[in-house]
Enzyme design. Structure first.
Site, PDB file in Angstrom:
ATOM      1  N   PRO A 174      27.886  39.325 -18.443  1.00  0.00           N
ATOM      2  CA  PRO A 174      28.337  38.348 -19.443  1.00  0.00           C
ATOM      3  C   PRO A 174      27.236  37.313 -19.657  1.00  0.00           C
ATOM      4  O   PRO A 174      26.539  36.933 -18.704  1.00  0.00           O
ATOM      5  CB  PRO A 174      29.569  37.727 -18.786  1.00  0.00           C
ATOM      6  CG  PRO A 174      29.314  37.858 -17.316  1.00  0.00           C
ATOM      7  CD  PRO A 174      28.457  39.082 -17.116  1.00  0.00           C
ATOM      8  N   ASP A 217      28.915  35.492 -25.047  1.00  0.00           N
ATOM      9  CA  ASP A 217      30.096  34.660 -25.277  1.00  0.00           C
ATOM     10  C   ASP A 217      29.766  33.494 -26.201  1.00  0.00           C
ATOM     11  O   ASP A 217      29.938  32.331 -25.855  1.00  0.00           O
ATOM     12  CB  ASP A 217      30.646  34.160 -23.939  1.00  0.00           C
ATOM     13  CG  ASP A 217      32.094  33.706 -24.044  1.00  0.00           C
ATOM     14  OD1 ASP A 217      32.831  34.250 -24.883  1.00  0.00           O
ATOM     15  OD2 ASP A 217      32.491  32.820 -23.262  1.00  0.00           O
ATOM     16  N   ASN A 262      34.314  31.757 -28.185  1.00  0.00           N
ATOM     17  CA  ASN A 262      34.028  31.581 -26.762  1.00  0.00           C
ATOM     18  C   ASN A 262      35.277  31.848 -25.947  1.00  0.00           C
ATOM     19  O   ASN A 262      36.322  31.238 -26.169  1.00  0.00           O
ATOM     20  CB  ASN A 262      33.534  30.147 -26.513  1.00  0.00           C
ATOM     21  CG  ASN A 262      33.078  29.946 -25.083  1.00  0.00           C
ATOM     22  OD1 ASN A 262      33.883  29.602 -24.233  1.00  0.00           O
ATOM     23  ND2 ASN A 262      31.816  30.162 -24.818  1.00  0.00           N
ATOM     24  N   ARG A 296      33.827  39.717 -18.900  1.00  0.00           N
ATOM     25  CA  ARG A 296      33.748  40.826 -17.943  1.00  0.00           C
ATOM     26  C   ARG A 296      34.813  41.877 -18.234  1.00  0.00           C
ATOM     27  O   ARG A 296      34.561  43.079 -18.087  1.00  0.00           O
ATOM     28  CB  ARG A 296      33.912  40.294 -16.511  1.00  0.00           C
ATOM     29  CG  ARG A 296      32.681  39.567 -15.973  1.00  0.00           C
ATOM     30  CD  ARG A 296      32.906  39.145 -14.551  1.00  0.00           C
ATOM     31  NE  ARG A 296      31.743  38.438 -13.995  1.00  0.00           N
ATOM     32  CZ  ARG A 296      31.817  37.401 -13.182  1.00  0.00           C
ATOM     33  NH1 ARG A 296      32.998  36.927 -12.826  1.00  0.00           N
ATOM     34  NH2 ARG A 296      30.722  36.822 -12.724  1.00  0.00           N
ATOM     35  N   ASP A 302      25.278  38.416 -12.938  1.00  0.00           N
ATOM     36  CA  ASP A 302      25.271  37.220 -13.775  1.00  0.00           C
ATOM     37  C   ASP A 302      23.983  37.175 -14.597  1.00  0.00           C
ATOM     38  O   ASP A 302      22.938  37.689 -14.187  1.00  0.00           O
ATOM     39  CB  ASP A 302      25.390  35.963 -12.912  1.00  0.00           C
ATOM     40  CG  ASP A 302      26.807  35.718 -12.429  1.00  0.00           C
ATOM     41  OD1 ASP A 302      27.729  36.375 -12.940  1.00  0.00           O
ATOM     42  OD2 ASP A 302      27.001  34.872 -11.533  1.00  0.00           O
ATOM     43  N   SER A 303      24.056  36.521 -15.743  1.00  0.00           N
ATOM     44  CA  SER A 303      22.970  36.597 -16.720  1.00  0.00           C
ATOM     45  C   SER A 303      21.741  35.771 -16.367  1.00  0.00           C
ATOM     46  O   SER A 303      20.726  35.835 -17.071  1.00  0.00           O
ATOM     47  CB  SER A 303      23.485  36.164 -18.093  1.00  0.00           C
ATOM     48  OG  SER A 303      24.074  34.876 -18.019  1.00  0.00           O
ATOM     49  N   ASP A 304      21.807  34.997 -15.296  1.00  0.00           N
ATOM     50  CA  ASP A 304      20.629  34.252 -14.858  1.00  0.00           C
ATOM     51  C   ASP A 304      20.091  34.784 -13.534  1.00  0.00           C
ATOM     52  O   ASP A 304      19.101  34.271 -13.016  1.00  0.00           O
ATOM     53  CB  ASP A 304      20.935  32.758 -14.742  1.00  0.00           C
ATOM     54  CG  ASP A 304      22.141  32.469 -13.871  1.00  0.00           C
ATOM     55  OD1 ASP A 304      22.873  33.425 -13.528  1.00  0.00           O
ATOM     56  OD2 ASP A 304      22.364  31.303 -13.525  1.00  0.00           O
ATOM     57  N   ASP A 332      36.478  35.443  -9.753  1.00  0.00           N
ATOM     58  CA  ASP A 332      36.234  36.789  -9.217  1.00  0.00           C
ATOM     59  C   ASP A 332      36.779  36.977  -7.804  1.00  0.00           C
ATOM     60  O   ASP A 332      36.739  38.085  -7.266  1.00  0.00           O
ATOM     61  CB  ASP A 332      34.751  37.143  -9.265  1.00  0.00           C
ATOM     62  CG  ASP A 332      33.855  36.104  -8.586  1.00  0.00           C
ATOM     63  OD1 ASP A 332      34.364  35.028  -8.214  1.00  0.00           O
ATOM     64  OD2 ASP A 332      32.656  36.384  -8.440  1.00  0.00           O
TER      65      ASP A 332
END
Length: 352
Positions: free
Chosen positions: A11, A41, A69, A76, A92-94, A185
């Site tokens: 995401p 998002d 958003n 997910r 995670d995107s970072d 999560d």
């Protein structure tokens, strides 16, 4: 339709400074037959446009942009619905992953016939890496082998979805709760822990967790109001308890599993926002917060209240703040004390 070995779900939200490294770490994996599912998002910083450039070169990438958003859980869930892999990996995107991470986890799953494989991670901050505290405190989390919650309650300290390979069959009917905004999560991963036929720990570094500067947060790190965080953690506890109650375990084992989990959440998740709220009574509704705690404790069994050490610590730690506040808050705190005492006394009497 299952057509890939692994689906990696990411995401994204406003991570233009990191998303290239994240995507590159996936497309450079030594494991073949991987698909990458990206869910944006509603980023406003160009993240979506950066990710879109990869579509022409890599047909194994799917990119979706939410119309509005919706948060990390909904994103997910969309990824889960679109995924075609036998196994699912969340990233995670970072963050980014080692080039052979997915291959190692997949080989362990095949070799051990495990439907949940757990890897290790390192923390990445200011161009340096370090081991997370739980791996140093619990050496068993760095040792290969089959694990289960009852024998290895330290697994509660790895109760996040990233860094794990889930068989699609294990989580086929499972979704992330879209009503929980912090620790979303935990119930998902707990369900997998409770229902996996075999959990195997493969002690290799699979991903790097990026610690970002204050104010620079990822989709899964976004903070809301403290009251919302506290309520969210309580909802998280209730959903996790539901999964424990529904698990194929004996009642006494279910109670032990919940006490382990409750102690972990009270110690590591709930105390931080709670203490911040109590320190800033002009900003937050402390009466409402203490009342929420009182209601939550009322919903616990007497035995759980007696056997959970963190509840005693909470009462001790809250006391100095409460008596510095107004009489209404102090009165609600006394109700909380009375509730806890009565529950403990009843539990003790049953033990006689």
């Amino acid at each position: 339709m299952i057509s890939k070995k692994i689906s990696i779900i990411i995401p994204m939200y406003n991570v233009k400074d990191y998303i290239v490294e994240t995507i590159e770490s996936v497309i450079n994996q030594t494991m073949e037959d991987i698909e990458l599912v990206l869910i944006d998002d509603c980023s406003s910083d160009g993240t979506y446009e950066i990710a879109k450039k990869y579509l022409e070169r890599y047909p194994n990438i799917t990119l979706i942009r939410n119309k509005k958003n919706q948060g990390v859980s909904a994103s997910r869930n969309i990824g889960l619905k679109l995924s075609k892999g036998h196994y699912i990996y969340f990233l995670d995107s970072d963050d980014y992953i080692e080039k052979d991470a997915i291959k190692k986890l997949y080989m362990a799953a095949q070799r051990e016939n495990a439907d949940l494989v757990i890897g290790n991670h390192l923390i990445y901050q200011n161009e340096e890496t370090k081991s997370p505290w739980m791996l140093e405190k619990f050496p068993s989390l760095t040792m290969a082998g089959e694990k289960n919650l009852l024998k290895n309650p330290e697994l509660y300290f790895l109760i996040y979805s990233c860094g794990k390979l889930f068989s699609k069959e294990l989580i086929n009917d499972l979704k992330f709760s879209e009503q929980i905004y912090n620790g979303e999560d935990q119930p998902f991963t707990l369900y997998a822990y409770l229902n996996a036929k075999k959990i195997y720990l493969e002690p290799c570094i699979t991903f790097y967790y990026r610690m970002r500067k204050p104010g620079d947060v990822s989709l899964s790190q976004t903070e809301g109001l403290l009251e919302e965080k506290i309520t969210g953690f309580i909802n998280m506890i209730e959903l996790s308890k539901k999964y424990i109650d529904e698990s194929p375990n004996e009642p006494n084992i279910k109670e032990d599993l919940f006490i382990f989990y409750l102690n972990r959440v009270l110690t590591l998740n709930l105390w931080n926002p709670l203490s911040k709220a109590l320190k800033s009574p002009s900003k937050y509704n402390c009466f409402s917060i203490i009342r929420t705690l009182n209601i939550s404790v009322n919903n616990l069994t007497d035995e759980v209240v007696l056997k959970t050490p963190a509840i005693t610590e909470y009462i001790r730690n809250i006391k100095p703040y409460v008596y510095a506040l107004n009489k209404e808050v102090a009165k609600e705190y006394l109700k909380l004390l009375k509730t806890i005492k009565e529950k403990r006394d009843r539990a003790k009497n049953r033990l006689l």
